[in-house]
Design an enzyme around this catalytic site. Structure first.
Site, short mmCIF file in Angstrom:
data_model
loop_
_atom_site.label_atom_id
_atom_site.label_comp_id
_atom_site.label_asym_id
_atom_site.label_seq_id
_atom_site.Cartn_x
_atom_site.Cartn_y
_atom_site.Cartn_z
N ASP A 211 0.86 -1.19 0.00
CA ASP A 211 0.00 0.00 0.00
C ASP A 211 0.90 1.24 0.00
OD1 ASP A 211 -2.25 1.85 0.54
OD2 ASP A 211 -3.35 0.03 1.03
N HIS A 234 2.02 1.77 -3.20
CA HIS A 234 1.10 2.70 -3.85
C HIS A 234 1.65 4.12 -3.90
CE1 HIS A 234 -2.66 -0.03 -3.02
NE2 HIS A 234 -1.72 -0.63 -3.71
#
Length: 387
Positions: A211, A234
């Site tokens: 993430d 991310h």
């Protein structure tokens, strides 16, 4: 003649509090016993030691302050592991594993490892007895709450059930030389999340997760991020802002960072319907290597694309600069500025930004909606910006 007086330091070893360190026995009680002694110590800068060559299994626990001393050191040289089965968390709050709370001038450092053993949570983040359909996230491995003067340095953090580190409601924080790692497909395993905090410096960290490498949440100001290697993950994010109502973010500066193979590069994201602002933000000397969506502003954030709100109010975004940025993208749309019609994005500046496709010969382009600003020495050109 000048004389120097060295402050006496008292050291508390968890082994002296009857910790086992075999990786199988629950050592939570021994750690809390040792912490009580450290926190109540009246000497200057007492030290809690987690020794090398041992592995300590801890159930969810909270190290609470305030403490008697003006500064506490926690030195981790061994390994700390979480339970490897969700069933072991039954009866505990599952939002966190290790919490430090209300402790000023706390330093946590060492060459040890914090292992959240989170694989059981990534695909099934809800416990069996939680209500069906409830949105669940795995526990955060470490939370630092109301810890002014916090220093984090040197440790390896791996495989958290949820976010690896959250710092919240804290001022004057320095985070450096951390190695944070989890598989690319691990859900919600943010590296470092900062919320409701100010004067935070993050530097010289390697973050490889499933993430956000770093996420800056509402209520944060004067955040400096430098020399961070990110990917997979991310990317580096501000937000998502406005989901709970009013949010503010100010003076966030990201400099000299490298992102490789991330699903986003540097992005600002906010929900429709939110109120507040994000301003005075800069991204400088950033290198992208085969990233997706290198530069993104999204005021229509809705990750699941289901029941997305359709509201006119939005977080006001202003004074956002991108400079000295280079790299390659796996998508052709390398700049995407999607801003609200009512509260758009103003004061956006691009200078010395050069982005190309990872695939030789592919043309890349920029897209803007309701974005105002200027650009120079930038390819692709950002002619979609409104003056």
């Amino acid at each position: 003649m000048v004389s120097f007086v060295l402050n006496k330091t008292t050291t508390f070893n968890v082994m002296d509090s009857e910790a086992t360190g075999d990786g199988k026995t629950d050592d939570s009680h021994a750690f809390l016993k040792a912490w009580k002694a450290v926190c109540q110590s009246q000497v200057s800068h007492p030290v809690l030691v987690i020794p090398a060559q041992r592995t300590f299994l801890l159930k969810p626990l909270t190290f609470k302050g305030p403490c008697e001393s003006s500064g506490i050191f926690v030195q981790i040289f061994g390994n700390i592991v979480a339970p490897d089965r969700q069933s072991a968390w039954k009866g505990y709050h599952i939002n966190s594993w290790i919490v430090f709370e209300n402790i000023n001038q706390l330093t946590v450092n060492g060459s040890g490892q914090i292992d959240g053993q989170g694989s059981a949570w990534w695909m099934h983040p809800c416990l069996p007895d939680q209500s069906h359909g409830q949105k669940c996230k795995g526990p955060t491995a470490m939370i630092f709450r109301r810890c002014n003067g916090l220093r984090l340095n040197g440790l390896t953090h791996k495989n958290s059930p949820g976010s690896h580190i959250i710092v919240t409601a804290s001022n004057d924080v320095v985070i450096s030389n951390l190695h944070i790692v989890a598989p690319e497909n691990s859900r919600n395993t943010d590296g470092i999340d900062i919320a409701s905090s100010s004067k935070v410096k993050i530097s010289d960290c390697q973050i490889h997760t499933g993430d956000d490498c770093i996420a800056i949440e509402g209520g944060s100001s004067n955040i400096n991020i430098t020399n961070v290697i990110c990917g997979p993950g991310h990317g580096i994010s501000i937000g998502a802002l406005g989901h709970g109502g009013y949010d503010t973010v100010e003076e966030v500066h990201v400099k000299n960072c490298t992102l490789t193979g991330t699903t986003n590069g540097v992005r600002i994201k906010s929900w429709q319907g939110g109120k507040g602002f994000a301003k005075k933000i800069s991204f400088e000397q950033i290198k992208f290597v085969s990233v997706d969506n290198p530069i993104t502003i999204n005021q229509f954030y809705c990750p699941n694309r289901q029941k997305c709100p359709n509201k006119t109010s939005a977080i006001a975004l202003s004074d956002i600069s991108y400079s000295k940025i280079v790299g390659t993208s796996i998508t052709d749309q390398v700049i995407n500025l999607s801003c609200s019609e009512t509260f758009g994005c103003t004061g956006i500046a691009f200078d010395d930004v050069y982005l190309t496709s990872k695939t030789p010969g592919n043309k890349v382009y920029a897209k803007c909606i309701n974005a105002q600003g200027k650009f120079s020495h930038t390819l692709p050109t950002v002619t979609c910006l409104q003056i």
